[in-house]
Design an enzyme around this catalytic site. Sequence first.
Site, PDB file in Angstrom:
ATOM      1  N   HIS A 135      -7.211   0.708  -6.524  1.00  0.00           N
ATOM      2  CA  HIS A 135      -7.443  -0.161  -5.357  1.00  0.00           C
ATOM      3  C   HIS A 135      -8.086  -1.463  -5.869  1.00  0.00           C
ATOM      4  CE1 HIS A 135      -7.769  -1.396  -1.343  1.00  0.00           C
ATOM      5  NE2 HIS A 135      -8.669  -0.555  -0.863  1.00  0.00           N
ATOM      6  N   ARG A 184       0.882  -1.173   0.000  1.00  0.00           N
ATOM      7  CA  ARG A 184       0.000   0.000   0.000  1.00  0.00           C
ATOM      8  C   ARG A 184       0.917   1.219   0.000  1.00  0.00           C
ATOM      9  NH1 ARG A 184      -5.358   1.336   3.442  1.00  0.00           N
ATOM     10  NH2 ARG A 184      -6.103  -0.057   1.812  1.00  0.00           N
ATOM     11  N   ASP A 201     -17.222   6.972  -1.786  1.00  0.00           N
ATOM     12  CA  ASP A 201     -15.999   6.835  -0.987  1.00  0.00           C
ATOM     13  C   ASP A 201     -15.754   8.190  -0.322  1.00  0.00           C
ATOM     14  OD1 ASP A 201     -13.555   5.951   0.029  1.00  0.00           O
ATOM     15  OD2 ASP A 201     -12.510   5.979  -1.892  1.00  0.00           O
ATOM     16  N   CYS A 207     -16.301   1.286   0.371  1.00  0.00           N
ATOM     17  CA  CYS A 207     -15.125   0.470   0.725  1.00  0.00           C
ATOM     18  C   CYS A 207     -14.771   0.596   2.198  1.00  0.00           C
ATOM     19  CB  CYS A 207     -13.942   0.839  -0.160  1.00  0.00           C
ATOM     20  SG  CYS A 207     -13.324   2.513   0.055  1.00  0.00           S
TER      21      CYS A 207
HETATM   22  N1  NVA Z   1      -9.963   6.420  -1.532  1.00  0.00           N
HETATM   23  C1  NVA Z   1      -9.578   6.053  -0.179  1.00  0.00           C
HETATM   24  C2  NVA Z   1      -9.799   4.594   0.016  1.00  0.00           C
HETATM   25  C3  NVA Z   1      -9.472   4.091   1.406  1.00  0.00           C
HETATM   26  C4  NVA Z   1      -9.643   2.609   1.540  1.00  0.00           C
HETATM   27  C5  NVA Z   1      -8.135   6.442   0.067  1.00  0.00           C
HETATM   28  O1  NVA Z   1      -7.310   6.248  -0.841  1.00  0.00           O
HETATM   29  O2  NVA Z   1      -7.838   6.934   1.144  1.00  0.00           O
HETATM   30  N1   CP Z   2     -11.225  -0.369   2.343  1.00  0.00           N
HETATM   31  C1   CP Z   2      -9.950  -0.415   2.786  1.00  0.00           C
HETATM   32  O1   CP Z   2      -8.998  -0.653   2.026  1.00  0.00           O
HETATM   33  O2   CP Z   2      -9.821  -0.207   4.125  1.00  0.00           O
HETATM   34  P1   CP Z   2      -8.479   0.043   4.951  1.00  0.00           P
HETATM   35  O3   CP Z   2      -7.958   1.399   4.555  1.00  0.00           O
HETATM   36  O4   CP Z   2      -8.915  -0.026   6.383  1.00  0.00           O
HETATM   37  O5   CP Z   2      -7.483  -1.024   4.608  1.00  0.00           O
END
Ligand code: NVA
Ligand code: CP
Length: 308
Positions: free
Chosen positions: A132, A105, A221, A261
């Site tokens: 994602h 990540r 989201d 999500c």
């Molecule tokens: N779009 C959000 C998703 C978190 C799971 C982010 O990148 O923070």
């Molecule tokens: N939806 C998702 O990826 O959640 P986290 O940021 O908690 O991993």
Amino acid sequence: MTALKHYLQFKDFTREEYDYLFERTRWIKDKYKRYEPHHPLFDRTLVMIFEKASTRTRLSFEAGMHQLGGSAIYLNTRDSQLGRGEPVEDAAQVISRMSDLVMIRTFEQDIIERFAANSRVPVINGLTNEYHPCQILADIYTYIEHRGSIQGKTVAWVGDSNNMCNTWLQAAEVLDFHVHVSTPPGYEVEPERAGLYGTGHFQQFADPLEACKGAHLVTTDVWTSMGFEAENEERMKAFADWCVDAEMMAVAAADALFMHCLPAHRGEEVTAEVIDGPQSVVWDEAENRLHAQKALMEYVVLGRVEEK
Ligand code: NVA
Ligand code: CP
């Protein structure tokens, strides 16, 4: 030597591979629910690299790897040399000599692409600024579980044209469904990206209500994704009308589902009435990260497994 199966973007796999993965996810989930052990990755090691926060992704990969018979090691930027300027190419060489699988990540997609190019083992995208894919894998599996095939269906995306939105657009191409995107002005899908999806699978709407009309799945989201916190104040103003509410769900198809999500902000991108209401499947969606990623990890390490 066969090519490594990295999973860096949704479009890395074909429709046939997704058909296999969704079927395999169902099999793995059913077995898990019957408390039957399934250890195809016995003695294998997953390294998880987190340069951003996580609850679900860490939990589902770590628990998933244990359940598959292997073990998982958590690295973050703060406590490893990754945050002290070690080149990503060097980190990839070293980490992939000591493990069987890596999940990352991070920020720019370029970082994970460079890691994968220097890795001896498969690399999975656990979220970048751009994509994602693991989340959309679980989301589409969840849709199939509740409603059957997503082919030909319409997904309404309300909010930011972020990593989730980009991945839905890729998925629509691969799996042949439609995405209606509505963002505030100035936050539309980038023209270069939109240009990639001009084949009837994607339409932009200025009005979120219009985007939701007839949709089979309504999803959203956070207004501010990780890494964009400096823009939070201006985003709070710009996105105020892009809150999924009962009116939007009312114009969607009668059996439309709601997904998010998570983590969610009730009263911002979605009302409590919708996310806690009867059309919401967000808890199944979160749980299915575990099952879908177990199928994914098994697939990238071992290839197709036809065990019944
Ligand atoms: N779009 C959000 C998703 C978190 C799971 C982010 O990148 O923070
Ligand atoms: N939806 C998702 O990826 O959640 P986290 O940021 O908690 O991993």
